[in-house]
Design a protein around this motif. Structure first.
Motif, PDB file in Angstrom:
ATOM      1  N   THR A  53       0.806  -1.219   0.000  1.00 28.10           N
ATOM      2  CA  THR A  53       0.000   0.000   0.000  1.00 28.10           C
ATOM      3  C   THR A  53       0.840   1.272   0.000  1.00 28.10           C
ATOM      4  O   THR A  53       0.329   2.354  -0.288  1.00 28.10           O
ATOM      5  CB  THR A  53      -0.947   0.011   1.203  1.00 28.10           C
ATOM      6  OG1 THR A  53      -0.191  -0.180   2.410  1.00 28.10           O
ATOM      7  CG2 THR A  53      -1.995  -1.089   1.083  1.00 28.10           C
ATOM      8  N   GLU A  54       2.127   1.149   0.330  1.00 28.63           N
ATOM      9  CA  GLU A  54       3.019   2.309   0.293  1.00 28.63           C
ATOM     10  C   GLU A  54       3.679   2.479  -1.072  1.00 28.63           C
ATOM     11  O   GLU A  54       4.388   3.459  -1.301  1.00 28.63           O
ATOM     12  CB  GLU A  54       4.102   2.169   1.379  1.00 28.63           C
ATOM     13  CG  GLU A  54       3.553   2.107   2.803  1.00 28.63           C
ATOM     14  CD  GLU A  54       2.771   3.355   3.160  1.00 28.63           C
ATOM     15  OE1 GLU A  54       3.271   4.471   2.879  1.00 28.63           O
ATOM     16  OE2 GLU A  54       1.665   3.220   3.717  1.00 28.63           O
ATOM     17  N   GLY A  55       3.507   1.515  -1.947  1.00 29.04           N
ATOM     18  CA  GLY A  55       4.116   1.596  -3.266  1.00 29.04           C
ATOM     19  C   GLY A  55       5.471   0.939  -3.371  1.00 29.04           C
ATOM     20  O   GLY A  55       6.185   1.141  -4.359  1.00 29.04           O
ATOM     21  N   THR A  56       5.827   0.130  -2.385  1.00 30.00           N
ATOM     22  CA  THR A  56       7.082  -0.614  -2.448  1.00 30.00           C
ATOM     23  C   THR A  56       6.875  -1.878  -3.273  1.00 30.00           C
ATOM     24  O   THR A  56       5.903  -2.612  -3.065  1.00 30.00           O
ATOM     25  CB  THR A  56       7.562  -1.006  -1.037  1.00 30.00           C
ATOM     26  OG1 THR A  56       7.675   0.175  -0.237  1.00 30.00           O
ATOM     27  CG2 THR A  56       8.917  -1.701  -1.095  1.00 30.00           C
ATOM     28  N   VAL A  57       7.774  -2.128  -4.216  1.00 32.03           N
ATOM     29  CA  VAL A  57       7.654  -3.260  -5.120  1.00 32.03           C
ATOM     30  C   VAL A  57       8.546  -4.402  -4.645  1.00 32.03           C
ATOM     31  O   VAL A  57       9.746  -4.221  -4.397  1.00 32.03           O
ATOM     32  CB  VAL A  57       8.039  -2.870  -6.557  1.00 32.03           C
ATOM     33  CG1 VAL A  57       7.959  -4.074  -7.485  1.00 32.03           C
ATOM     34  CG2 VAL A  57       7.140  -1.747  -7.063  1.00 32.03           C
ATOM     35  N   PHE A  58       7.944  -5.595  -4.519  1.00 28.92           N
ATOM     36  CA  PHE A  58       8.681  -6.800  -4.146  1.00 28.92           C
ATOM     37  C   PHE A  58       8.530  -7.813  -5.280  1.00 28.92           C
ATOM     38  O   PHE A  58       7.450  -7.928  -5.879  1.00 28.92           O
ATOM     39  CB  PHE A  58       8.125  -7.401  -2.852  1.00 28.92           C
ATOM     40  CG  PHE A  58       8.147  -6.473  -1.673  1.00 28.92           C
ATOM     41  CD1 PHE A  58       9.240  -6.438  -0.821  1.00 28.92           C
ATOM     42  CD2 PHE A  58       7.064  -5.629  -1.418  1.00 28.92           C
ATOM     43  CE1 PHE A  58       9.259  -5.581   0.278  1.00 28.92           C
ATOM     44  CE2 PHE A  58       7.074  -4.777  -0.335  1.00 28.92           C
ATOM     45  CZ  PHE A  58       8.177  -4.743   0.520  1.00 28.92           C
ATOM     46  N   GLN A  59       9.583  -8.561  -5.567  1.00 26.10           N
ATOM     47  CA  GLN A  59       9.551  -9.557  -6.633  1.00 26.10           C
ATOM     48  C   GLN A  59      10.018 -10.905  -6.116  1.00 26.10           C
ATOM     49  O   GLN A  59      10.876 -10.984  -5.211  1.00 26.10           O
ATOM     50  CB  GLN A  59      10.434  -9.118  -7.804  1.00 26.10           C
ATOM     51  CG  GLN A  59       9.903  -7.898  -8.543  1.00 26.10           C
ATOM     52  CD  GLN A  59      10.883  -7.370  -9.576  1.00 26.10           C
ATOM     53  OE1 GLN A  59      11.616  -6.430  -9.319  1.00 26.10           O
ATOM     54  NE2 GLN A  59      10.875  -7.982 -10.759  1.00 26.10           N
ATOM     55  N   HIS A  60       9.441 -11.954  -6.681  1.00 23.74           N
ATOM     56  CA  HIS A  60       9.781 -13.318  -6.268  1.00 23.74           C
ATOM     57  C   HIS A  60       9.743 -14.218  -7.484  1.00 23.74           C
ATOM     58  O   HIS A  60       8.840 -14.104  -8.324  1.00 23.74           O
ATOM     59  CB  HIS A  60       8.777 -13.807  -5.220  1.00 23.74           C
ATOM     60  CG  HIS A  60       8.888 -15.275  -4.908  1.00 23.74           C
ATOM     61  ND1 HIS A  60       9.909 -15.789  -4.154  1.00 23.74           N
ATOM     62  CD2 HIS A  60       8.103 -16.332  -5.258  1.00 23.74           C
ATOM     63  CE1 HIS A  60       9.749 -17.104  -4.040  1.00 23.74           C
ATOM     64  NE2 HIS A  60       8.663 -17.455  -4.711  1.00 23.74           N
ATOM     65  N   GLN A  61      10.717 -15.107  -7.576  1.00 21.46           N
ATOM     66  CA  GLN A  61      10.776 -16.065  -8.679  1.00 21.46           C
ATOM     67  C   GLN A  61      10.573 -17.481  -8.140  1.00 21.46           C
ATOM     68  O   GLN A  61      11.333 -17.939  -7.292  1.00 21.46           O
ATOM     69  CB  GLN A  61      12.122 -15.974  -9.399  1.00 21.46           C
ATOM     70  CG  GLN A  61      12.287 -16.964 -10.534  1.00 21.46           C
ATOM     71  CD  GLN A  61      11.249 -16.795 -11.624  1.00 21.46           C
ATOM     72  OE1 GLN A  61      11.082 -15.724 -12.177  1.00 21.46           O
ATOM     73  NE2 GLN A  61      10.516 -17.870 -11.915  1.00 21.46           N
ATOM     74  N   SER A  62       9.549 -18.142  -8.630  1.00 21.45           N
ATOM     75  CA  SER A  62       9.251 -19.492  -8.166  1.00 21.45           C
ATOM     76  C   SER A  62      10.297 -20.492  -8.649  1.00 21.45           C
ATOM     77  O   SER A  62      10.712 -20.477  -9.809  1.00 21.45           O
ATOM     78  CB  SER A  62       7.873 -19.930  -8.669  1.00 21.45           C
ATOM     79  OG  SER A  62       7.622 -21.284  -8.334  1.00 21.45           O
ATOM     80  N   LEU A  63      10.697 -21.383  -7.743  1.00 20.48           N
ATOM     81  CA  LEU A  63      11.622 -22.448  -8.102  1.00 20.48           C
ATOM     82  C   LEU A  63      10.918 -23.557  -8.891  1.00 20.48           C
ATOM     83  O   LEU A  63      11.566 -24.452  -9.428  1.00 20.48           O
ATOM     84  CB  LEU A  63      12.263 -23.035  -6.836  1.00 20.48           C
ATOM     85  CG  LEU A  63      13.166 -22.081  -6.049  1.00 20.48           C
ATOM     86  CD1 LEU A  63      13.685 -22.758  -4.782  1.00 20.48           C
ATOM     87  CD2 LEU A  63      14.333 -21.598  -6.903  1.00 20.48           C
ATOM     88  N   GLN A  64       9.590 -23.493  -8.941  1.00 21.28           N
ATOM     89  CA  GLN A  64       8.837 -24.476  -9.708  1.00 21.28           C
ATOM     90  C   GLN A  64       8.806 -24.155 -11.211  1.00 21.28           C
ATOM     91  O   GLN A  64       8.327 -24.958 -12.008  1.00 21.28           O
ATOM     92  CB  GLN A  64       7.385 -24.524  -9.223  1.00 21.28           C
ATOM     93  CG  GLN A  64       7.204 -24.825  -7.750  1.00 21.28           C
ATOM     94  CD  GLN A  64       5.727 -24.776  -7.371  1.00 21.28           C
ATOM     95  OE1 GLN A  64       4.939 -25.612  -7.802  1.00 21.28           O
ATOM     96  NE2 GLN A  64       5.350 -23.784  -6.573  1.00 21.28           N
ATOM     97  N   ALA A  65       9.302 -22.979 -11.594  1.00 21.64           N
ATOM     98  CA  ALA A  65       9.162 -22.503 -12.967  1.00 21.64           C
ATOM     99  C   ALA A  65       9.925 -23.375 -13.964  1.00 21.64           C
ATOM    100  O   ALA A  65      10.957 -23.976 -13.648  1.00 21.64           O
ATOM    101  CB  ALA A  65       9.632 -21.063 -13.070  1.00 21.64           C
ATOM    102  N   HIS A  66       9.408 -23.397 -15.191  1.00 27.68           N
ATOM    103  CA  HIS A  66      10.027 -24.124 -16.295  1.00 27.68           C
ATOM    104  C   HIS A  66      10.610 -23.125 -17.294  1.00 27.68           C
ATOM    105  O   HIS A  66      10.500 -21.906 -17.126  1.00 27.68           O
ATOM    106  CB  HIS A  66       8.987 -25.000 -16.993  1.00 27.68           C
ATOM    107  CG  HIS A  66       8.349 -26.011 -16.101  1.00 27.68           C
ATOM    108  ND1 HIS A  66       8.882 -27.266 -15.892  1.00 27.68           N
ATOM    109  CD2 HIS A  66       7.228 -25.958 -15.347  1.00 27.68           C
ATOM    110  CE1 HIS A  66       8.116 -27.946 -15.059  1.00 27.68           C
ATOM    111  NE2 HIS A  66       7.097 -27.172 -14.713  1.00 27.68           N
TER     112      HIS A  66
END
Length: 503
Positions: free
Chosen positions: A233-246
């Motif tokens: 809600t403050e506008g902070t961007v978080f990113q995550h990459q799944s280890l399940q991805a192909h």
């Protein structure tokens, strides 16, 4: 296919969402919806029809808030009733608004577990509502009064574990923020953009990059397979990459037909991809069909225009825009029913007679799916006095159902299914029929973006990248989603609307 947009702004966002959705209207003409968030309350407006049918000054004024998501719908699962228009909403936990593009391939399995184990209620037959409830249940299991980025990422990981298929999702959680994620193979597109810097930065997530451009957002990147973006809600961007991805395997049909030519998907300019498709086709014609006495190259508007221009240039043959499109008739490919598609073709295109009289014509189409459109167009062209009608397609024959969010699930409706090229040519009334080779089509995309080497090509070769599609599944899907089934759904929806109007 559907179009989705999410905006985190520093001022009211409803008009920004509307403008961005207008750039994605080609992805869905059945229904439209916008939801916004103001002081932890949601404001939602949606209905059947185009954006201009659903929204006007009065209901736009009710969409308060600096954060919101929008959706334009084209039905691939469920029916075309207003109840299935998106975004969807659930009030537990926290309150979640959800917009989805794609299609799940294990819905029946999920629905059973949602009812028996998660004890959640579904109100529609839409797989989008199924996915929303999977996400909601996963978030509630974290037990946080106010979820943080780790709670959100864990919830999305559970969605990836339980949901199979192709999907791109944007959601809002009241008092928490905005979430966006892409399926583990990256089949359906999703891009992230930014406007401004520092504490004044605003963010947009959308199906195509053109949605960013119209409101001055810069493309940052395409979400990777399994990537999650969370904006609090403050506008902070978080990113995550799944280890399940192909390995990334975007849908090849996006580049052929679905996406706008002015979009950039997964690093590839769609416009350049279509130029390359034309180059490959011209080379094939020079190599295998040089004996054809082609007088003029004419595109079937509008998706094939770029490839047709390149073919004409390479073959040194005149190019003419001789089929004039009525811009007020929708894309026949995404109309829900064969009768409606056929009726719309002659209203959609009108020929310029002198371009055809006494000519050997090469018609260029982006693809041939059901065959309805091209058959009617060939008949029109012959009525205008064409001597010979040759047809070439920028895509290979579409022989297999799509299960990841494009409405071509019934093999019986695919004209190329069970037919060779000669039989196809005879069926549509063409003197000769030329298809792009699959390897050439893939290379056309790779030439535009060398990092793209792997694709979902299932509609052309029957290889489904998720690895879970059986013959039994395809047979069941055909029974549910052929034109006869759609007609029954349309009649039921019509009766329901009429009953509601009289109650």
């Amino acid at each position: 296919m559907c179009g989705i947009v999410g905006v985190f702004g520093r001022s009211p966002v409803s008009s920004v969402i509307y403008e961005s959705l207008s750039m994605l209207q080609h992805r869905g003409q059945d229904a439209a919806g916008i939801a916004t968030c103001f002081e932890d309350r949601f404001y939602l407006e949606k209905g059947n029809g185009l954006l201009t049918d659903v929204f006007e000054a009065g209901n736009m004024a009710r969409l308060l808030g600096d954060m919101g998501i929008g959706h334009v719908r084209y039905p691939t699962a469920g029916c075309a009733s207003v109840a299935e228009a998106q975004p969807f909403y659930v009030n537990s936990p926290y309150g979640i608004i959800f917009a989805h593009n794609g299609n799940l391939t294990n819905v029946s399995e999920i629905v059973e577990s949602l009812f028996l184990t998660d004890m959640r209620h579904l109100n529609t037959s839409s797989d989008s509502e199924v996915m929303l409830n999977v996400f909601a249940h996963a978030l509630s299991r974290r037990g946080a009064v106010r979820p943080n980025e780790f709670d959100v990422f864990a919830a999305v990981e559970e969605v990836h574990r339980r949901c199979k298929g192709g999907y791109a999702v944007i959601a809002m959680v009241a008092g928490v923020g905005m979430v966006a994620f892409r399926d583990l193979h990256g089949i359906r597109p999703l891009v992230f953009g930014k406007r401004g810097e520092g504490k004044e930065a605003e963010f947009m997530i959308a199906s195509e990059s053109v949605a960013l451009q119209v409101s001055g957002f810069d493309l940052d990147h395409d979400l990777a397979p399994g990537e999650v973006i969370f904006i609090d809600t403050e506008g902070t961007v978080f990113q995550h990459q799944s280890l399940q991805a192909h390995e990334k395997a975007p849908c090849l049909f996006e580049f052929v037909y679905l996406a706008r030519p002015d979009s950039v998907l997964d690093g590839a300019s769609v416009y350049q991809c279509r130029i390359n498709m034309g180059t490959k086709l011209a080379e094939k014609i020079q190599r295998e069909w040089s004996h054809l006495p082609i007088d003029v190259v004419i595109p079937i508007p509008s998706t094939s225009r770029v490839a047709a221009q390149e073919i004409a240039t390479r073959l040194n043959i005149p190019y003419r825009d001789a089929l004039v499109r009525n811009r007020y008739v929708g894309r026949t490919f995404i109309m829900p029913g064969q009768a409606q598609r056929k009726q719309s073709i002659r209203r959609k295109l009108n020929p310029i007679p002198q371009a055809f009289q006494g000519k050997n014509v090469l018609l260029v189409d982006d693809s041939i799916v059901r065959g309805t459109t091209i058959r009617e167009i060939i008949a029109m062209v012959r009525e205008q006095g064409a001597k010979k009608v040759y047809v070439c397609s920028a895509a290979p024959p579409v022989r297999f159902p799509n299960v990841y969010g494009i409405d071509m699930p019934a093999r019986s409706e695919l004209i190329a299914s069970g037919r060779d090229v000669q039989q196809l040519a005879k069926n549509i009334g063409a003197d000769e029929l030329i298809f792009q080779d699959l390897d050439d089509l893939k290379q056309a995309i790779t030439d535009a973006c060398p990092s793209l080497t792997h694709f979902d090509t299932s509609v052309f070769d029957g290889v489904y990248v998720t690895g879970d599609i059986t013959e039994e599944y395809l047979n069941t899907l055909e029974q549910k989603r052929n034109d006869a089934a759609k007609h029954t759904e349309d009649v039921a929806s019509h009766i329901t609307r009429n009953l509601s109007a009289h109650l």
